[in-house]
Design a protein around this motif. Structure first.
Motif, short mmCIF file in Angstrom:
data_model
loop_
_atom_site.label_atom_id
_atom_site.label_comp_id
_atom_site.label_asym_id
_atom_site.label_seq_id
_atom_site.Cartn_x
_atom_site.Cartn_y
_atom_site.Cartn_z
N UNK A 1 6.29 15.91 -19.91
CA UNK A 1 6.04 14.69 -19.12
C UNK A 1 6.89 13.53 -19.65
N UNK A 2 6.99 13.41 -20.95
CA UNK A 2 7.75 12.33 -21.56
C UNK A 2 9.24 12.39 -21.27
N UNK A 3 9.73 13.54 -20.80
CA UNK A 3 11.16 13.69 -20.49
C UNK A 3 11.49 13.27 -19.07
N UNK A 4 10.45 13.04 -18.26
CA UNK A 4 10.66 12.78 -16.82
C UNK A 4 10.59 11.29 -16.53
N UNK A 5 11.52 10.83 -15.70
CA UNK A 5 11.50 9.44 -15.26
C UNK A 5 10.77 9.36 -13.92
N UNK B 1 6.61 2.43 -9.05
CA UNK B 1 5.41 2.15 -8.26
C UNK B 1 4.19 2.92 -8.74
N UNK B 2 4.38 3.90 -9.65
CA UNK B 2 3.24 4.67 -10.15
C UNK B 2 3.24 4.67 -11.67
N UNK B 3 2.04 4.76 -12.24
CA UNK B 3 1.88 4.92 -13.69
C UNK B 3 1.30 6.30 -13.95
N UNK B 4 1.98 7.10 -14.74
CA UNK B 4 1.54 8.46 -15.04
C UNK B 4 0.55 8.43 -16.19
N UNK B 5 -0.59 9.08 -16.02
CA UNK B 5 -1.66 9.05 -17.01
C UNK B 5 -1.68 10.28 -17.91
N UNK B 6 -0.86 11.27 -17.61
CA UNK B 6 -0.80 12.46 -18.45
C UNK B 6 -0.19 12.12 -19.82
N UNK B 7 -0.50 12.95 -20.81
CA UNK B 7 0.07 12.76 -22.15
C UNK B 7 1.55 13.14 -22.14
N UNK B 8 2.40 12.41 -22.87
CA UNK B 8 3.84 12.70 -22.88
C UNK B 8 4.19 14.11 -23.34
N UNK B 9 3.35 14.72 -24.20
CA UNK B 9 3.67 16.04 -24.74
C UNK B 9 3.31 17.19 -23.81
N UNK B 10 2.63 16.91 -22.69
CA UNK B 10 2.25 17.98 -21.77
C UNK B 10 3.50 18.63 -21.18
N UNK B 11 3.52 19.94 -21.18
CA UNK B 11 4.69 20.70 -20.69
C UNK B 11 4.60 20.89 -19.19
N UNK B 12 5.66 20.49 -18.50
CA UNK B 12 5.74 20.66 -17.05
C UNK B 12 6.25 22.05 -16.71
#
Length: 207
Positions: free
Chosen positions: A159-163, A167-178
């Protein structure tokens, strides 16, 4: 593209309880409730085919103009209950929303660019199917497209690698694997067979 908006009609429910809900379903309707911040909770009933078609067409990530008599409001589907055997609709919860207040919801993830990295030796494994976001109701995207064309083995996309859009705020943890690029089963089997063959060839012949 942002989430679609649809219109649906409903009637107030005068009776509540399991017996009343059973009668409503037998009449071709589904019971539901509408709740929200600073609004009174209302028990309603809707045409089963109408709401089922909306859910099947758009999923639960859709804004609805709910008409209950002369009362009109904007709502989102928050929970859908179905019969575990027949999959028939049993109950639907709606949350009334304000166009000026940010809300929490989930948006499905769609991976693009898989064909650029997948081959006979590797496949893209999607580990996260949806993302939790906070945004204004009219800024909810139908889906979020994430490019995986640069995936490499041993370097999963998080998640932390994605821009994401402003207009939206992502609430997932940055370390979660997509998503991650993993070896294809066929290639793994071939490597196992090759390893077994090497061991057999290395074993001395005993007479």
């Amino acid at each position: 593209m942002f989430v679609r908006k649809s219109v649906i009609n409903a009637d107030m429910r005068n009776e509540i309880g399991s017996n009343a809900c059973h009668k409503i379903r037998n009449a071709g309707h589904v019971p539901g409730v509408v709740y929200g911040h600073n609004v009174r909770t209302r028990a309603i009933e809707l045409d089963t085919k109408e709401i089922d078609n909306i859910i099947r067409s758009y999923g639960t990530n859709v804004l609805l103009n709910l008409h209950v008599g002369t009362d009109h409001s904007t709502v989102m589907i928050k929970e859908v209950q179905r019969d575990p055997v027949t999959n028939a609709l049993k109950h639907v919860d709606f949350q009334e929303v304000s166009q000026n207040e940010r809300i929490h919801t989930t948006v499905p993830i769609k991976l693009i660019g898989k064909e650029k990295v997948e081959s006979s030796i590797g496949v893209v494994q999607q580990q996260l199917r949806e993302v939790h976001v906070e945004c204004l109701p009219n800024r909810i995207p139908e889906s979020i497209q994430i490019d995986v064309s640069l995936l490499a083995p041993g370097n999963p996309l998080k998640i932390g690698d994605v821009e994401f859009g402003e207009e939206i705020s992502v609430l997932n943890e940055p370390h979660e694997i997509v998503a991650a690029l993993t070896k294809a089963e066929r290639r793994i089997e071939e490597e196992e067979d090759e390893g077994l063959l090497e061991k057999i060839n290395e074993t001395p012949n005993i007479k």
